[in-house]
Design an enzyme around this catalytic site. Structure first.
Site, PDB file in Angstrom:
ATOM      1  N   HIS A  56       0.874  -1.186   0.000  1.00  0.00           N
ATOM      2  CA  HIS A  56       0.000   0.000   0.000  1.00  0.00           C
ATOM      3  C   HIS A  56       0.901   1.224   0.000  1.00  0.00           C
ATOM      4  CE1 HIS A  56      -3.932  -1.870   1.014  1.00  0.00           C
ATOM      5  NE2 HIS A  56      -3.139  -2.829   1.440  1.00  0.00           N
ATOM      6  N   HIS A  78      -6.390   0.698   7.171  1.00  0.00           N
ATOM      7  CA  HIS A  78      -7.020  -0.465   7.799  1.00  0.00           C
ATOM      8  C   HIS A  78      -7.169  -0.186   9.283  1.00  0.00           C
ATOM      9  CE1 HIS A  78      -4.867  -2.139   4.276  1.00  0.00           C
ATOM     10  NE2 HIS A  78      -5.940  -2.906   4.168  1.00  0.00           N
ATOM     11  N   GLU A  81      -4.431  -1.228  11.668  1.00  0.00           N
ATOM     12  CA  GLU A  81      -3.217  -0.408  11.803  1.00  0.00           C
ATOM     13  C   GLU A  81      -3.325   0.533  12.998  1.00  0.00           C
ATOM     14  OE1 GLU A  81      -1.443   0.942   7.802  1.00  0.00           O
ATOM     15  OE2 GLU A  81      -3.536   0.516   7.328  1.00  0.00           O
ATOM     16  N   MET A 206     -10.093  -7.800   5.649  1.00  0.00           N
ATOM     17  CA  MET A 206      -9.874  -6.883   6.783  1.00  0.00           C
ATOM     18  C   MET A 206     -10.075  -5.416   6.402  1.00  0.00           C
ATOM     19  SD  MET A 206      -6.371  -8.689   8.072  1.00  0.00           S
ATOM     20  CE  MET A 206      -6.214 -10.490   8.086  1.00  0.00           C
ATOM     21  N   ASN A 230      -6.572 -16.358  -1.758  1.00  0.00           N
ATOM     22  CA  ASN A 230      -6.325 -17.665  -1.117  1.00  0.00           C
ATOM     23  C   ASN A 230      -7.649 -18.257  -0.677  1.00  0.00           C
ATOM     24  OD1 ASN A 230      -5.830 -15.267   0.941  1.00  0.00           O
ATOM     25  ND2 ASN A 230      -6.717 -16.963   2.100  1.00  0.00           N
TER      26      ASN A 230
END
Ligand code: HPA
Length: 267
Positions: A56, A78, A81, A206, A230
């Site tokens: 990012h 996010h 963070e 997230m 994934n």
């Protein structure tokens, strides 16, 4: 705070008037490469906090896709963070005040379905907010949006149909489903992945939900796409890593660029 962001954005945009904001998820930063006539500014210069996650980069880009001006956030905030949720509301509201009407959100996420493998694209039809956080907590400014926003068409159905049609024309497989947000930063346990699938979610990640709540609140039209990087924990062999997220997102981002380019041209 919002006023400072608005001034910084006006200063950056000058006579340009984009109406669409594209938020690029982990590993999807190069979606901005297709912009013509582009200019960029760092988050720092805008007075935004700087993003702390690798993948990012923390800059805002303005440019054109066809004859449409768009803004791209390369790097998002996010909650894991440590940012306060209302930071996201303030930033989205500032974009609204400089003329943004449409939000396109992208993210990297884990699949909760074995028939939706890594590398897939999923149109977000709805979300489940399991983060326990909300960007609208705090006093409400009724001029900006309602205290209790309606979420019945949070991901605009007409926009979603238009993207599905483009995908069909381009022969790109576009899954559809519900995105579930966890706070993170840890990946899920196998039991959580099973539980989220039972709740009716198709992908887990997230991010995204705070931006979408803030955008709906501010009256923007929202389109969301997840890049499946994934299978959820326990659905595939091996462990989850951020490196894998970045790698798979980068691989799928070409397909997503084609879709969104066509979509934005028709806005
Ligand atoms: N879980 C949560 N967030 C993610 C995942 C995941 O499996 N993959 C990419 N972002």
């Amino acid at each position: 705070m919002i006023e400072n962001y608005v001034n910084a954005l006006r200063n950056f945009l000058q006579s340009r008037h984009p109406e669409t904001l594209l938020i690029l998820g982990s590993g999807l930063g190069k979606l901005a490469d297709g912009l013509t006539d582009g200019a960029s500014i760092s988050y720092q210069e805008l007075g935004f906090p700087t993003s702390t996650v690798s993948g990012h980069s923390g800059k805002l880009i303005v440019g054109k896709i066809g004859d449409k001006e768009v803004l791209c956030m390369q790097g998002r905030f996010h909650l894991y963070e440590g940012y306060k949720p209302d930071l996201i509301k303030n930033i989205i509201c500032a974009f609204k005040l400089v003329g943004i009407k449409n939000l396109i959100v992208t993210n990297a996420s884990g699949s909760l379905r074995t028939d939706m493998p890594a590398g897939s694209l999923m149109l977000i039809r709805d979300h489940i907010n399991l983060s326990g956080k909300n960007p609208l907590i705090g006093a409400n400014d009724d001029n900006m949006g309602p205290r209790f926003p309606d979420m019945s068409n949070a991901y605009d159905a007409k926009s979603a149909e238009r993207l599905l049609k483009i995908a069909q024309e381009q022969k790109i497989k576009l899954f559809e489903g519900t995105y579930l947000m966890v706070l993170g930063p840890n990946f899920e346990t196998p039991a959580e992945v099973k539980a989220f699938a039972l709740l009716g979610a198709d992908a887990v990640g997230m991010s995204t939900v705070p931006e979408v709540i803030a955008a709906v609140y501010a009256g923007m039209k929202v389109l969301g796409v997840s890049v499946i990087t994934n299978l959820g924990t326990g659905l595939q062999a091996g462990i989850q890593t951020h490196a894998e997220t970045l790698q798979k997102a980068s691989e799928a981002s070409e397909k997503l660029s084609h879709l969104l380019e066509e979509y934005i041209k028709g806005e």
